[in-house]
Structures are given as structure tokens and as C-alpha cells.
Design a protein around this motif. Structure first.
Motif, PDB file in Angstrom:
ATOM      1  N   GLU A 152       0.814  -1.206   0.000  1.00 19.20           N
ATOM      2  CA  GLU A 152       0.000   0.000   0.000  1.00 19.20           C
ATOM      3  C   GLU A 152       0.852   1.262   0.000  1.00 19.20           C
ATOM      4  O   GLU A 152       0.470   2.288  -0.562  1.00 19.20           O
ATOM      5  CB  GLU A 152      -0.929  -0.008   1.221  1.00 19.20           C
ATOM      6  CG  GLU A 152      -1.989  -1.108   1.175  1.00 19.20           C
ATOM      7  CD  GLU A 152      -2.927  -1.017   2.358  1.00 19.20           C
ATOM      8  OE1 GLU A 152      -2.735  -0.097   3.194  1.00 19.20           O
ATOM      9  OE2 GLU A 152      -3.835  -1.849   2.458  1.00 19.20           O
ATOM     10  N   ASN A 153       2.003   1.211   0.656  1.00 19.56           N
ATOM     11  CA  ASN A 153       2.885   2.377   0.724  1.00 19.56           C
ATOM     12  C   ASN A 153       4.104   2.188  -0.164  1.00 19.56           C
ATOM     13  O   ASN A 153       5.211   2.613   0.176  1.00 19.56           O
ATOM     14  CB  ASN A 153       3.311   2.617   2.179  1.00 19.56           C
ATOM     15  CG  ASN A 153       2.140   2.915   3.092  1.00 19.56           C
ATOM     16  OD1 ASN A 153       1.236   3.666   2.725  1.00 19.56           O
ATOM     17  ND2 ASN A 153       2.139   2.307   4.273  1.00 19.56           N
ATOM     18  N   GLY A 154       3.901   1.568  -1.305  1.00 21.11           N
ATOM     19  CA  GLY A 154       5.000   1.316  -2.222  1.00 21.11           C
ATOM     20  C   GLY A 154       5.642   2.606  -2.712  1.00 21.11           C
ATOM     21  O   GLY A 154       4.976   3.638  -2.854  1.00 21.11           O
ATOM     22  N   ASN A 155       6.950   2.537  -2.980  1.00 19.93           N
ATOM     23  CA  ASN A 155       7.684   3.724  -3.406  1.00 19.93           C
ATOM     24  C   ASN A 155       8.640   3.361  -4.534  1.00 19.93           C
ATOM     25  O   ASN A 155       9.227   2.269  -4.549  1.00 19.93           O
ATOM     26  CB  ASN A 155       8.474   4.306  -2.231  1.00 19.93           C
ATOM     27  CG  ASN A 155       9.221   5.568  -2.613  1.00 19.93           C
ATOM     28  OD1 ASN A 155       8.618   6.586  -2.952  1.00 19.93           O
ATOM     29  ND2 ASN A 155      10.546   5.490  -2.593  1.00 19.93           N
ATOM     30  N   LYS A 156       8.790   4.286  -5.508  1.00 20.39           N
ATOM     31  CA  LYS A 156       9.713   4.102  -6.621  1.00 20.39           C
ATOM     32  C   LYS A 156      10.703   5.252  -6.657  1.00 20.39           C
ATOM     33  O   LYS A 156      10.384   6.368  -6.257  1.00 20.39           O
ATOM     34  CB  LYS A 156       8.957   4.017  -7.953  1.00 20.39           C
ATOM     35  CG  LYS A 156       8.055   2.800  -8.073  1.00 20.39           C
ATOM     36  CD  LYS A 156       7.554   2.616  -9.489  1.00 20.39           C
ATOM     37  CE  LYS A 156       6.604   3.708  -9.917  1.00 20.39           C
ATOM     38  NZ  LYS A 156       6.036   3.438 -11.261  1.00 20.39           N
ATOM     39  N   GLU A 157      11.908   4.969  -7.176  1.00 18.25           N
ATOM     40  CA  GLU A 157      12.942   5.988  -7.252  1.00 18.25           C
ATOM     41  C   GLU A 157      13.533   6.048  -8.648  1.00 18.25           C
ATOM     42  O   GLU A 157      13.579   5.040  -9.367  1.00 18.25           O
ATOM     43  CB  GLU A 157      14.063   5.707  -6.243  1.00 18.25           C
ATOM     44  CG  GLU A 157      13.661   5.888  -4.798  1.00 18.25           C
ATOM     45  CD  GLU A 157      14.774   6.505  -3.972  1.00 18.25           C
ATOM     46  OE1 GLU A 157      15.856   6.750  -4.518  1.00 18.25           O
ATOM     47  OE2 GLU A 157      14.534   6.741  -2.774  1.00 18.25           O
ATOM     48  N   ASN A 158      14.004   7.250  -9.035  1.00 21.58           N
ATOM     49  CA  ASN A 158      14.751   7.483 -10.268  1.00 21.58           C
ATOM     50  C   ASN A 158      16.093   8.113  -9.896  1.00 21.58           C
ATOM     51  O   ASN A 158      16.142   8.995  -9.028  1.00 21.58           O
ATOM     52  CB  ASN A 158      13.996   8.423 -11.213  1.00 21.58           C
ATOM     53  CG  ASN A 158      12.584   7.964 -11.489  1.00 21.58           C
ATOM     54  OD1 ASN A 158      12.305   6.773 -11.520  1.00 21.58           O
ATOM     55  ND2 ASN A 158      11.682   8.907 -11.686  1.00 21.58           N
ATOM     56  N   PHE A 159      17.170   7.697 -10.540  1.00 23.82           N
ATOM     57  CA  PHE A 159      18.470   8.283 -10.239  1.00 23.82           C
ATOM     58  C   PHE A 159      19.451   8.001 -11.373  1.00 23.82           C
ATOM     59  O   PHE A 159      19.222   7.138 -12.224  1.00 23.82           O
ATOM     60  CB  PHE A 159      19.033   7.775  -8.907  1.00 23.82           C
ATOM     61  CG  PHE A 159      19.037   6.282  -8.759  1.00 23.82           C
ATOM     62  CD1 PHE A 159      20.112   5.519  -9.205  1.00 23.82           C
ATOM     63  CD2 PHE A 159      17.966   5.625  -8.167  1.00 23.82           C
ATOM     64  CE1 PHE A 159      20.123   4.149  -9.073  1.00 23.82           C
ATOM     65  CE2 PHE A 159      17.964   4.244  -8.029  1.00 23.82           C
ATOM     66  CZ  PHE A 159      19.045   3.510  -8.481  1.00 23.82           C
ATOM     67  N   VAL A 160      20.558   8.771 -11.358  1.00 20.18           N
ATOM     68  CA  VAL A 160      21.631   8.631 -12.344  1.00 20.18           C
ATOM     69  C   VAL A 160      22.941   8.380 -11.595  1.00 20.18           C
ATOM     70  O   VAL A 160      23.273   9.131 -10.660  1.00 20.18           O
ATOM     71  CB  VAL A 160      21.768   9.890 -13.219  1.00 20.18           C
ATOM     72  CG1 VAL A 160      22.924   9.731 -14.201  1.00 20.18           C
ATOM     73  CG2 VAL A 160      20.472  10.172 -13.969  1.00 20.18           C
ATOM     74  N   LEU A 161      23.677   7.353 -11.984  1.00 21.82           N
ATOM     75  CA  LEU A 161      24.954   7.022 -11.357  1.00 21.82           C
ATOM     76  C   LEU A 161      26.084   7.172 -12.368  1.00 21.82           C
ATOM     77  O   LEU A 161      25.973   6.703 -13.507  1.00 21.82           O
ATOM     78  CB  LEU A 161      24.933   5.589 -10.825  1.00 21.82           C
ATOM     79  CG  LEU A 161      23.872   5.259  -9.771  1.00 21.82           C
ATOM     80  CD1 LEU A 161      23.966   3.782  -9.380  1.00 21.82           C
ATOM     81  CD2 LEU A 161      24.020   6.143  -8.549  1.00 21.82           C
ATOM     82  N   TRP A 162      27.159   7.821 -11.927  1.00 22.50           N
ATOM     83  CA  TRP A 162      28.368   7.935 -12.752  1.00 22.50           C
ATOM     84  C   TRP A 162      29.535   7.326 -11.992  1.00 22.50           C
ATOM     85  O   TRP A 162      29.844   7.745 -10.876  1.00 22.50           O
ATOM     86  CB  TRP A 162      28.646   9.402 -13.098  1.00 22.50           C
ATOM     87  CG  TRP A 162      29.955   9.588 -13.838  1.00 22.50           C
ATOM     88  CD1 TRP A 162      30.505   8.743 -14.763  1.00 22.50           C
ATOM     89  CD2 TRP A 162      30.867  10.678 -13.686  1.00 22.50           C
ATOM     90  NE1 TRP A 162      31.702   9.232 -15.214  1.00 22.50           N
ATOM     91  CE2 TRP A 162      31.954  10.424 -14.569  1.00 22.50           C
ATOM     92  CE3 TRP A 162      30.878  11.830 -12.914  1.00 22.50           C
ATOM     93  CZ2 TRP A 162      33.028  11.287 -14.677  1.00 22.50           C
ATOM     94  CZ3 TRP A 162      31.945  12.703 -13.025  1.00 22.50           C
ATOM     95  CH2 TRP A 162      33.004  12.431 -13.901  1.00 22.50           C
ATOM     96  N   ASN A 163      30.182   6.326 -12.598  1.00 20.12           N
ATOM     97  CA  ASN A 163      31.328   5.656 -11.996  1.00 20.12           C
ATOM     98  C   ASN A 163      32.550   5.809 -12.903  1.00 20.12           C
ATOM     99  O   ASN A 163      32.423   5.894 -14.128  1.00 20.12           O
ATOM    100  CB  ASN A 163      31.053   4.173 -11.764  1.00 20.12           C
ATOM    101  CG  ASN A 163      29.885   3.950 -10.805  1.00 20.12           C
ATOM    102  OD1 ASN A 163      29.669   4.747  -9.892  1.00 20.12           O
ATOM    103  ND2 ASN A 163      29.143   2.879 -11.014  1.00 20.12           N
ATOM    104  N   LEU A 164      33.723   5.826 -12.294  1.00 16.31           N
ATOM    105  CA  LEU A 164      34.979   5.991 -13.038  1.00 16.31           C
ATOM    106  C   LEU A 164      36.047   5.135 -12.378  1.00 16.31           C
ATOM    107  O   LEU A 164      36.152   5.092 -11.148  1.00 16.31           O
ATOM    108  CB  LEU A 164      35.405   7.465 -13.037  1.00 16.31           C
ATOM    109  CG  LEU A 164      36.763   7.814 -13.667  1.00 16.31           C
ATOM    110  CD1 LEU A 164      36.728   7.564 -15.173  1.00 16.31           C
ATOM    111  CD2 LEU A 164      37.112   9.278 -13.370  1.00 16.31           C
ATOM    112  N   ARG A 165      36.841   4.436 -13.192  1.00 15.15           N
ATOM    113  CA  ARG A 165      37.928   3.617 -12.671  1.00 15.15           C
ATOM    114  C   ARG A 165      39.156   3.782 -13.559  1.00 15.15           C
ATOM    115  O   ARG A 165      39.041   3.838 -14.790  1.00 15.15           O
ATOM    116  CB  ARG A 165      37.524   2.140 -12.616  1.00 15.15           C
ATOM    117  CG  ARG A 165      38.632   1.240 -12.056  1.00 15.15           C
ATOM    118  CD  ARG A 165      38.222  -0.219 -12.043  1.00 15.15           C
ATOM    119  NE  ARG A 165      39.317  -1.050 -11.565  1.00 15.15           N
ATOM    120  CZ  ARG A 165      39.513  -1.400 -10.313  1.00 15.15           C
ATOM    121  NH1 ARG A 165      38.677  -0.990  -9.381  1.00 15.15           N
ATOM    122  NH2 ARG A 165      40.535  -2.163  -9.969  1.00 15.15           N
ATOM    123  N   ALA A 166      40.331   3.868 -12.926  1.00 12.75           N
ATOM    124  CA  ALA A 166      41.593   3.996 -13.658  1.00 12.75           C
ATOM    125  C   ALA A 166      42.657   3.150 -12.974  1.00 12.75           C
ATOM    126  O   ALA A 166      42.656   3.007 -11.744  1.00 12.75           O
ATOM    127  CB  ALA A 166      42.041   5.453 -13.719  1.00 12.75           C
TER     128      ALA A 166
END
Length: 263
Positions: free
Chosen positions: A206-220
Motif C-alpha cells: 500500500e505504501n510502495g515507493n519508486k525511485e529514479n536516479f543517475v549514477l556515474w562511476n569511473l575507474r583507472a
């Protein structure tokens, strides 16, 4: 509270090439649990090797998971009456290599039919939360992936997936898009990627929730010599505030560095 359970399993795999155009594979696992008993877990698939570097695959497999002791007995929202999760997964995949293997792409269609998925939901007999077998799931989706090697140093890749859920599943997004690039030259290796996630369920009911997001990862990484690699990694560099499970915020921007020794 002292609890003890035993699990014993064995499996067999079979793979057979039929000419140069067809491969058949199958497998069967027998899993015996001291509380649940014996469970058979099969899988089977066909791979068609077609002209023009095309491959077509069809597969069906069963998934099965016993509830762990923590879910049943340790800390709220424990539930000692949990039953195992089980599901069937059906998949049809198409892929092709072009430009002498420099370009590859593929499309996968899948259907998941499951029951007794373990989720943490409001306790129907009181306050608080409770681990529960939430009933059936019936999900369909598509995945698209592509990769291209520009030259010896540079390559790029990307993928997109769409998931239609008759019954929402925690930590499962409706849309997921990724684009990445890789650079390798001499002693240097650098890779980066950006991922967009939309409609990820952090809670259901009943109290369901959704999320939107952007992830940026970098490896060297840098090979200083035969026995020393130096590396650095940055995760969530856009400092996104998001959750995978409701009530458990994920880390913000994180940077790590270290080295590996090889003898």
C-alpha cells in the motif's frame, strides 16, 4: 536461540554439438534440505549458429532459494514460517557480430513466472514489518546491448532493459539505461560509465515507493612495473541520494584508491 539446518546438493551438466549449427545443453541439480526435503532444479537450452555470425538461443531454467537463517530467526522482521522461493525463467536471445567482430549487438526477451518471493512487508497481524512469502510474480521484459571497438585503444558499450511487472519486486527497476567507454594504452586502463535507473521499487504494498536516479562511476589503473598496479575508483560521482531498499540510503560520492602487488 540455537538453530541448525543442513543442505546437500549434486548436479549434472550435459552439452552436445549437433553438426556445426546447433548446440544442446541441459542440466539437473538435486537439492536436499533438512527442513524442506528434496527439490529438483532443471535447465535446458538450444543455441543455433546461423550464417552471418548470427546466434539464436532459447532456454528454460528453474530457480530455487531456501530462506536463510537470518530471514527466519535473526532480528525483526524475522519469520520462522517462510517457505522457499522458486521461479521459472524462459529466454529467447538474438546476437550478431559485424565488422570483423568489432561491433556486436543483441536482443533478449524473457518471461519470469515465480512464487513465494520473500519480501519485507507490513505485518498483517500487528505493527512493524515482517518477512513474508509475497505470492506470485509474473514479469516480462526485453534487454538490448551493443558494443563497438573503435580502435586498439578505445571501445564503447551500452545497454537498455525494460521490465514489466504484474507484481512489483523490490530493487527491480522498470527502465535501466547504461552507456560506457573504455580506454587502454600502454600501462594505462581507464573506464567510465553512466547509468540511468527509472521506476526502481524500494518498497511495495500500500505504501510502495519508486525511485529514479543517475549514477556515474569511473575507474583507472596504472601498471607501474611487473609486480605493481596502482588504481583509483570513484562511485556515484554525481552524489545522487537514492535507496535500493526503503530506509537504507546508499552512499554518496565515494572515491577509493589502492595498489595490487603480484609476485
Amino acid at each position: 536461540m540455537d538453530k541448525h539446518e543442513d543442505e546437500l546438493a549434486g548436479y549434472i551438466d550435459f552439452r552436445q554439438d549437433i553438426g556445426s549449427w546447433l548446440t544442446f545443453n541441459a542440466g539437473l541439480r538435486a537439492d536436499h534440505h533438512s527442513r524442506i526435503g528434496l527439490e529438483w532444479v532443471p535447465q535446458a537450452g538450444l543455441a543455433f549458429h546461423l550464417p552471418h555470425a548470427i546466434e539464436l538461443k532459447a532456454s528454460a531454467s528453474k530457480g530455487f532459494r531456501y530462506p536463510i537463517l537470518r530471514e527466519m530467526y535473526m532480528f525483526p522482521p524475522q519469520n520462522p514460517d517462510l517457505q522457499p522461493e522458486s521461479m521459472w525463467n524462459y529466454e529467447l536471445a538474438f546476437s550478431q557480430r559485424l565488422m570483423e567482430g568489432r561491433l556486436t549487438y543483441g536482443v533478449n526477451f524473457f518471461y519470469i513466472d515465480g512464487k513465494n518471493l520473500i519480501q519485507t512487508l507490513p505485518n498483517p497481524n500487528g505493527s512493524g514489518m515482517l518477512n513474508q512469502n509475497s505470492g506470485e510474480i509474473e514479469n516480462t521484459g526485453v534487454e538490448i546491448q551493443v558494443a563497438y571497438r573503435i580502435n586498439r585503444q578505445w571501445s564503447v558499450d551500452g545497454n537498455y532493459s525494460f521490465l514489466h511487472m504484474e507484481n512489483p519486486v523490490i530493487a527491480a527497476p522498470e527502465h535501466k539505461l547504461y552507456a560506457g567507454a573504455n580506454f587502454s594504452h600502454g600501462r594505462w586502463n581507464v573506464s567510465t560509465g553512466v547509468q540511468y535507473v527509472e521506476g526502481l521499487y524500494t518498497s511495495v504494498g500500500e505504501n510502495g515507493n519508486k525511485e529514479n536516479f543517475v549514477l556515474w562511476n569511473l575507474r583507472a589503473s596504472f601498471r607501474a612495473c611487473k609486480w605493481l598496479d596502482i588504481w583509483a575508483r570513484g562511485e556515484n560521482l554525481l552524489a545522487q541520494k537514492y535507496e535500493i531498499n526503503a530506509g537504507y540510503p546508499m552512499p554518496g560520492a565515494t572515491v577509493m584508491a589502492g595498489f595490487n602487488l603480484s609476485f
